[in-house]
Design a protein around this motif. Structure first.
Motif, PDB file in Angstrom:
ATOM      1  N   ASP A   8       0.838  -1.194   0.000  1.00  0.00           N
ATOM      2  CA  ASP A   8       0.000   0.000   0.000  1.00  0.00           C
ATOM      3  C   ASP A   8       0.873   1.245   0.000  1.00  0.00           C
ATOM      4  OD1 ASP A   8      -2.124  -1.722   0.150  1.00  0.00           O
ATOM      5  OD2 ASP A   8      -2.770  -1.117   2.149  1.00  0.00           O
ATOM      6  N   ARG A   9       0.489   2.224  -0.823  1.00  0.00           N
ATOM      7  CA  ARG A   9       1.226   3.487  -0.895  1.00  0.00           C
ATOM      8  C   ARG A   9       0.270   4.630  -0.626  1.00  0.00           C
ATOM      9  NH1 ARG A   9       3.533   2.999  -6.749  1.00  0.00           N
ATOM     10  NH2 ARG A   9       3.250   5.229  -6.598  1.00  0.00           N
ATOM     11  N   PHE A  20      -4.568   9.779  -0.080  1.00  0.00           N
ATOM     12  CA  PHE A  20      -5.380   8.580  -0.285  1.00  0.00           C
ATOM     13  C   PHE A  20      -4.444   7.397  -0.446  1.00  0.00           C
ATOM     14  CE2 PHE A  20      -4.478  10.107  -4.510  1.00  0.00           C
ATOM     15  CZ  PHE A  20      -4.349   8.990  -5.313  1.00  0.00           C
ATOM     16  N   THR A  21      -4.960   6.200  -0.178  1.00  0.00           N
ATOM     17  CA  THR A  21      -4.151   4.987  -0.228  1.00  0.00           C
ATOM     18  C   THR A  21      -4.323   4.300  -1.571  1.00  0.00           C
ATOM     19  OG1 THR A  21      -4.437   4.709   2.147  1.00  0.00           O
ATOM     20  CG2 THR A  21      -3.658   2.803   0.924  1.00  0.00           C
ATOM     21  N   PHE A  22      -3.201   4.037  -2.208  1.00  0.00           N
ATOM     22  CA  PHE A  22      -3.162   3.252  -3.439  1.00  0.00           C
ATOM     23  C   PHE A  22      -2.822   1.839  -2.992  1.00  0.00           C
ATOM     24  CE2 PHE A  22      -0.764   2.543  -7.683  1.00  0.00           C
ATOM     25  CZ  PHE A  22      -1.917   2.133  -8.319  1.00  0.00           C
ATOM     26  N   PHE A  29      -4.079  -4.579 -10.029  1.00  0.00           N
ATOM     27  CA  PHE A  29      -5.049  -4.375 -11.088  1.00  0.00           C
ATOM     28  C   PHE A  29      -4.493  -3.464 -12.172  1.00  0.00           C
ATOM     29  CE2 PHE A  29      -8.445  -1.765 -12.920  1.00  0.00           C
ATOM     30  CZ  PHE A  29      -9.220  -2.748 -13.510  1.00  0.00           C
ATOM     31  N   TYR A  30      -3.869  -2.341 -11.767  1.00  0.00           N
ATOM     32  CA  TYR A  30      -3.263  -1.416 -12.731  1.00  0.00           C
ATOM     33  C   TYR A  30      -2.221  -2.142 -13.581  1.00  0.00           C
ATOM     34  CZ  TYR A  30      -5.174   3.117 -11.274  1.00  0.00           C
ATOM     35  OH  TYR A  30      -5.990   4.191 -11.051  1.00  0.00           O
ATOM     36  N   THR A  36       1.066   1.961 -16.231  1.00  0.00           N
ATOM     37  CA  THR A  36       2.344   2.112 -15.540  1.00  0.00           C
ATOM     38  C   THR A  36       2.372   3.281 -14.568  1.00  0.00           C
ATOM     39  OG1 THR A  36       3.174   3.429 -17.384  1.00  0.00           O
ATOM     40  CG2 THR A  36       3.629   1.067 -17.429  1.00  0.00           C
ATOM     41  N   ASN A  37       1.474   4.249 -14.732  1.00  0.00           N
ATOM     42  CA  ASN A  37       1.455   5.415 -13.846  1.00  0.00           C
ATOM     43  C   ASN A  37       0.504   5.198 -12.679  1.00  0.00           C
ATOM     44  OD1 ASN A  37       3.180   6.769 -15.608  1.00  0.00           O
ATOM     45  ND2 ASN A  37       1.474   7.603 -16.777  1.00  0.00           N
ATOM     46  N   SER A  38       0.869   5.753 -11.548  1.00  0.00           N
ATOM     47  CA  SER A  38       0.001   5.716 -10.380  1.00  0.00           C
ATOM     48  C   SER A  38      -1.118   6.740 -10.574  1.00  0.00           C
ATOM     49  CB  SER A  38       0.786   6.083  -9.124  1.00  0.00           C
ATOM     50  OG  SER A  38       1.844   5.180  -8.932  1.00  0.00           O
TER      51      SER A  38
END
Length: 131
Positions: A8-9, A20-22, A29-30, A36-38
């Motif tokens: 988690d980032r 917010f948490t990525f 999933f990405y 490739t981008n957050s």
């Protein structure tokens, strides 16, 4: 195997500047979709943007102009400045005018041979080869 190599980032939204948490699942999933981008926006700002809503000030209502219907003579309002050379219709008359005209998909398609005046692809190719 689930979420291998992902953690988690915490990211900062570019619109509202909230954190917010990525999550690891979202990162996986990405990656599976080839992204490739957050994400640069939080989920609520993404939903607002996707829904066509602006996170800033709401849009002002459109200016309405009075006009007389060219068909029935009733006074109506329209969201554009009426011109003298173009008829303006109330919503009822507009719908009836629209229903009486043929739809675009009722016309023959461009790929139909009758559109080309009866010539087919081979006739055009022969003509091109003569040059």
């Amino acid at each position: 195997m689930f979420n291998e190599g992902y953690r988690d980032r915490v990211l900062v939204c570019r619109d509202c500047s909230n954190e917010f948490t990525f999550t690891a699942g979202e990162q996986e999933f990405y990656a599976s979709k080839g992204l490739t981008n957050s994400p640069s926006r939080c989920p609520s700002c993404r939903a607002a943007r996707r829904g066509g809503q602006q996170s800033s000030a709401p849009r002002a209502p459109r200016e309405q102009h009075e006009a007389v219907c060219a068909s029935c003579g009733r006074t109506t309002t329209v969201p554009f400045i009426p011109r003298e050379d173009r008829p303006v219709y109330c919503s009822d008359c507009f719908q009836s005018q629209r229903a009486s005209q043929p739809r675009r998909d009722d016309y023959r398609s461009y790929s139909d041979n009758s559109y080309s005046g009866g010539r087919d692809r081979h006739d055009r190719r022969d003509r091109r080869d003569r040059w």
